[in-house]
Motif scaffolding. Sequence first.
Motif, mmCIF file in Angstrom:
data_model
loop_
_atom_site.group_PDB
_atom_site.id
_atom_site.type_symbol
_atom_site.label_atom_id
_atom_site.label_comp_id
_atom_site.label_asym_id
_atom_site.label_seq_id
_atom_site.Cartn_x
_atom_site.Cartn_y
_atom_site.Cartn_z
ATOM 1 N N GLU A 175 -2.066 -5.428 -8.804
ATOM 2 C CA GLU A 175 -2.593 -4.159 -8.297
ATOM 3 C C GLU A 175 -1.691 -2.999 -8.705
ATOM 4 O O GLU A 175 -2.165 -1.970 -9.197
ATOM 5 N N ILE A 176 -0.385 -3.155 -8.494
ATOM 6 C CA ILE A 176 0.566 -2.111 -8.879
ATOM 7 C C ILE A 176 0.539 -1.946 -10.407
ATOM 8 O O ILE A 176 0.566 -0.832 -10.930
ATOM 9 N N SER A 205 0.834 -1.213 0.000
ATOM 10 C CA SER A 205 0.000 0.000 0.000
ATOM 11 C C SER A 205 0.867 1.260 0.000
ATOM 12 O O SER A 205 0.437 2.314 -0.444
ATOM 13 N N ILE A 206 2.110 1.137 0.495
ATOM 14 C CA ILE A 206 3.028 2.288 0.432
ATOM 15 C C ILE A 206 3.439 2.533 -1.012
ATOM 16 O O ILE A 206 3.401 3.664 -1.511
ATOM 17 N N LEU A 252 12.397 2.288 -11.538
ATOM 18 C CA LEU A 252 12.692 0.938 -12.022
ATOM 19 C C LEU A 252 12.075 -0.114 -11.105
ATOM 20 O O LEU A 252 11.548 -1.128 -11.576
ATOM 21 N N GLU A 253 12.110 0.144 -9.792
ATOM 22 C CA GLU A 253 11.479 -0.768 -8.834
ATOM 23 C C GLU A 253 9.976 -0.866 -9.107
ATOM 24 O O GLU A 253 9.394 -1.941 -9.074
ATOM 25 N N ILE A 254 9.364 0.288 -9.354
ATOM 26 C CA ILE A 254 7.919 0.313 -9.629
ATOM 27 C C ILE A 254 7.620 -0.425 -10.930
ATOM 28 O O ILE A 254 6.672 -1.205 -11.014
ATOM 29 N N ALA A 255 8.471 -0.198 -11.952
ATOM 30 C CA ALA A 255 8.266 -0.880 -13.241
ATOM 31 C C ALA A 255 8.353 -2.389 -13.065
ATOM 32 O O ALA A 255 7.536 -3.144 -13.616
#
Lengths: 204, 204
Positions: free
Chosen positions: B119-120, B57-58, B108-111
């Motif tokens: 969800e992400i 959720s963060i 890059l972490e998010i990708a």
Amino acid sequence: MRKVDPEKHEAKRRQILEAAVACFARKGFHRTSTAEICAEAGMSPGNLFHYFPTKQSIIAAIVEEERRQTADYFEGINPSSDLFAELLDFMDIVLELASDPTYLKLALEIAAEAIRDEEIGNLVAKTDTELQTALNTLLRNAAARGLVDPTLDPADSARWIAALVDGIFSRVAVDPGFSPLEQRPMLRLLITRFLRPGAAPATA
Amino acid sequence: MRKVDPEKHEAKRRQILEAAVACFARKGFHRTSTAEICAEAGMSPGNLFHYFPTKQSIIAAIVEEERRQTADYFEGINPSSDLFAELLDFMDIVLELASDPTYLKLALEIAAEAIRDEEIGNLVAKTDTELQTALNTLLRNAAARGLVDPTLDPADSARWIAALVDGIFSRVAVDPGFSPLEQRPMLRLLITRFLRPGAAPATA
């Protein structure tokens, strides 16, 4: 000691890699167990570990295979052919690969792993360096023969072509409206205007 | 029941997000524990969970923040300004963000997470749709005012601009020779030649 038949060994190795690619594309790298790869390849776990000691070593072999194929592709280009057309042909192959759901999923899994695993990251960087060197050589030769704008630095042009290749895979991953094959005329227009500003038609 | 002060709540929330960004950029999303985020933010785990029930959720909140900032940026553009110059300014910001090691690592972490977590992935796709809609609108208005080639489909042009944005981050990740700020003239040349083929100078 039993002798290893190199041809049989290589055939078995390829069989495992193909099974692994199918599994990784289906479930992702981390959710695939080596047991599933064995089942897909129709072999025992003991036998698998004889070829690949870890799951990581399988993905490393897939990246290496990719590197070799790309190197072979560029080595196969006749230096006296229309090198700009060769570049567009290469981009067609990129669009075709990005349209293949198995290849796409695998490419994205490898990209994600490259961010998180140093060994895979180094292998991907090595493959990328080779691709850029090949693109750089192609563009330098094309410029020398007046096929692309000679005022552009070929190393930088190669970097932006590589950025477009990355961008294509990223687009397919994130944008359901991005169909690589439908985007072919737009990509050709973009590259033509960029590299041969005088020669580009006004519309695709 | 204790009353929640909305301003204090929001300040605390931002403090946690900033701590999380620092941790994720340093160690990656998966290797960061919530205990480390708490330590970085100087708060107790019980307090953290009051704001964010999970680590996931963060990261979702970070993506949402990104989406909001991008939306605000495009809403802030004056429609009667030089929209082509506005596009180039936006790309300058992309190059600056890609030059920021913390932002780059986080992006890059998010990708990577978007590929592996649905969800992400959905949140990133939503952010991307909004960016493309904003770029599409900007390019359509720019074409109507003769600022860019009106024969190009603005939705497709927006897709290729988005592909370049993706490609920039990908390049920085994989190619140590790619310096986003040094590539600024080349990117401007590429976009100018693509969108305003008549107006582009022969060299950067």
